[in-house]
Design an enzyme around this catalytic site. Structure first.
Site, PDB file in Angstrom:
ATOM      1  CE  LYS A 145      -3.539  -2.601   0.183  1.00 19.19           C
ATOM      2  NZ  LYS A 145      -2.774  -3.847   0.293  1.00 19.19           N
ATOM      3  CE1 TYR A 182      -4.698  -8.829   3.761  1.00 11.79           C
ATOM      4  CE2 TYR A 182      -5.690  -9.232   1.624  1.00 11.79           C
ATOM      5  CZ  TYR A 182      -5.703  -8.617   2.852  1.00 11.79           C
ATOM      6  OH  TYR A 182      -6.739  -7.762   3.181  1.00 11.79           O
ATOM      7  CE1 TYR A 214     -10.473  -9.785   5.119  1.00 12.89           C
ATOM      8  CE2 TYR A 214      -9.249 -10.051   3.075  1.00 12.89           C
ATOM      9  CZ  TYR A 214      -9.430  -9.408   4.291  1.00 12.89           C
ATOM     10  OH  TYR A 214      -8.575  -8.426   4.690  1.00 12.89           O
TER      11      TYR A 214
HETATM   12  C1  LIG Z   1      -0.368  -7.944   2.659  1.00 11.48           C
HETATM   13  C2  LIG Z   1      -1.304  -7.823   1.492  1.00 11.48           C
HETATM   14  N1  LIG Z   1      -1.064  -8.577   0.378  1.00 11.48           N
HETATM   15  C3  LIG Z   1      -1.871  -8.489  -0.708  1.00 11.48           C
HETATM   16  C4  LIG Z   1      -2.986  -7.663  -0.714  1.00 11.48           C
HETATM   17  C5  LIG Z   1      -3.850  -7.614  -1.978  1.00 11.48           C
HETATM   18  O1  LIG Z   1      -3.584  -6.395  -2.647  1.00 11.48           O
HETATM   19  P1  LIG Z   1      -4.735  -5.701  -3.515  1.00 11.48           P
HETATM   20  O2  LIG Z   1      -5.796  -5.274  -2.566  1.00 11.48           O
HETATM   21  O3  LIG Z   1      -4.032  -4.562  -4.212  1.00 11.48           O
HETATM   22  O4  LIG Z   1      -5.257  -6.742  -4.477  1.00 11.48           O
HETATM   23  C6  LIG Z   1      -3.284  -6.881   0.417  1.00 11.48           C
HETATM   24  C7  LIG Z   1      -4.496  -5.984   0.402  1.00 11.48           C
HETATM   25  N2  LIG Z   1      -5.011  -5.673   1.704  1.00 11.48           N
HETATM   26  C8  LIG Z   1      -6.222  -4.915   1.859  1.00 11.48           C
HETATM   27  C9  LIG Z   1      -6.228  -4.359   3.292  1.00 11.48           C
HETATM   28  O5  LIG Z   1      -7.229  -3.749   3.688  1.00 11.48           O
HETATM   29  O6  LIG Z   1      -5.168  -4.563   3.990  1.00 11.48           O
HETATM   30  C10 LIG Z   1      -6.740  -4.086   0.816  1.00 11.48           C
HETATM   31  C11 LIG Z   1      -7.450  -5.323   1.227  1.00 11.48           C
HETATM   32  C12 LIG Z   1      -2.423  -6.950   1.535  1.00 11.48           C
HETATM   33  O7  LIG Z   1      -2.626  -6.176   2.630  1.00 11.48           O
END
Ligand SMILES: Cc1ncc(COP(=O)(O)O)c(CNC2(C(=O)O)CC2)c1O
Length: 331
Positions: free
Chosen positions: A50, A290, A264
């Site tokens: 992010k 994730y 999720y």
């Molecule tokens: C560690 C990690 N790895 C991959 C992703 C997936 O990325 P995208 O949301 O850009 O597809 C997140 C996202 N996280 C979100 C969050 O609110 O933290 C956006 C969902 C992530 O935090």
């Protein structure tokens, strides 16, 4: 407009580290596995994917005279923690909507990790009972209105900084950075594996490679357990970002739905086993929401030969470790 012409506030140390995972490669006995480390990309509150995206959104927030960053995520959102970190670093206020995206029976789940860090960083968190979803939520709109009415100037950042006009630029720049690192290391990655949820990480990569005229196989690993929503988001954001960069997409959107563990934020045994293997071969720490799921995909795809043994494959580590503290019942 070329990528370099888009205003950006540097929030990372520079190119994120790229290194071979030699023991994991040996253990799997197939393709050569490397990692590119967004979890080591910045000094801002443990970094992560992010921060790359927010380099562009923060520039826009400052340019438009905003004084408060507003965003939304689950209680253990890495994204909202990163928004809080960027706000602290830039001297902006921060209000976060933390929704109940995960039904996880750990007594400290809503007290530790990301939500604890956001509090330490000075953000105001509003806890709302509402499930996972990557659309625009009522609670988020309400906060924006409240700040407006109180005379503030809020800057709205949607979940994951994804469904925002500039959301894909961070990983379009990541693609350009990777191509430069490949040239310096005299290596080329046939396949890239990346976790996907709100979609702008994978989407930005696709648009970035298209702008460079590079053809790449980017395997998105769905972690939302709502793959149709995530696939649509990747498509939408990739095309929008490509248009912003005055190019057209060349690579297809690949989203693998086999590793989200059914919900999720909930790991299954395959997720946990992958986390243990990465930790015990490379001291590579992944999270149960994730990266543990994208690591499970990498391990399975290499072990089964779906990713051919002749390939050189890049595992994209996007961060996420702070959430581990909420999962002590299984890790
Ligand atoms: C560690 C990690 N790895 C991959 C992703 C997936 O990325 P995208 O949301 O850009 O597809 C997140 C996202 N996280 C979100 C969050 O609110 O933290 C956006 C969902 C992530 O935090």
């Amino acid at each position: 407009m070329a990528l370099a012409d888009h205003p950006r506030i540097p929030l990372t140390f520079g190119p994120s580290p790229l290194h071979p995972l030699t023991r994991l490669t040996e253990h799997l006995g197939g393709a050569r596995v490397w990692a590119k480390r967004e979890d080591c990309n910045s000094g801002l509150a443990f970094g992560g994917n992010k921060v790359r995206k927010l380099e562009y959104l923060a520039a826009d927030a400052i340019a438009t005279g905003c004084d408060t960053l507003v965003s939304i995520g689950g209680v253990q959102s890495n994204h909202t923690r990163s928004v809080a970190a960027v706000a602290a670093r830039l001297g902006l206020k921060c209000v976060l909507v933390q929704e109940s995206w995960v039904d996880w029976p750990d007594s400290v789940y809503d007290k530790v990790g990301n939500v604890q860090l956001s509090r330490l960083l000075g953000a105001t968190s509003r806890f709302v009972t509402a499930g996972f979803g990557i659309g625009i939520k009522e609670s988020y709109q309400q906060v924006l209105t409240e700040i407006d009415l109180a005379g503030g100037k809020p800057y709205p950042i949607p979940a994951g900084a994804s469904d925002h006009p500039l959301g894909g630029l961070g990983f379009a720049r990541w693609a350009a950075e990777l191509v430069e690192q490949e040239r310096a290391a005299d290596i080329r990655f046939d396949t890239i594996v990346v976790a996907s949820a709100t979609g702008s990480t994978q989407a930005g990569m696709l648009a970035g490679f298209a702008a460079l005229g590079e053809r790449r196989r980017v395997i998105g690993v769905d972690t939302s357990a709502k793959p149709a929503e995530t696939r649509a988001a990747v498509q939408r954001i990739a095309h929008r970002t490509a248009a912003l960069l005055e190019t057209e997409l060349t690579d297809e959107v690949i989203l693998d739905e086999r590793y989200h563990a059914g919900a999720y934020g909930v790991p299954d045994e395959e997720t946990l086993s992958a986390m243990r293997l990465a930790a015990r071969t490379e001291a590579l720490i992944t999270d149960p929401v994730y990266e543990g799921k994208s690591m499970a995909a990498l391990i399975d795809l290499v072990s089964t030969g779906e990713i051919p043994s002749t390939d050189t494959v890049l595992y994209t580590h996007l961060g996420g470790q702070p959430a581990i503290n909420g999962y002590s019942a299984v890790i």
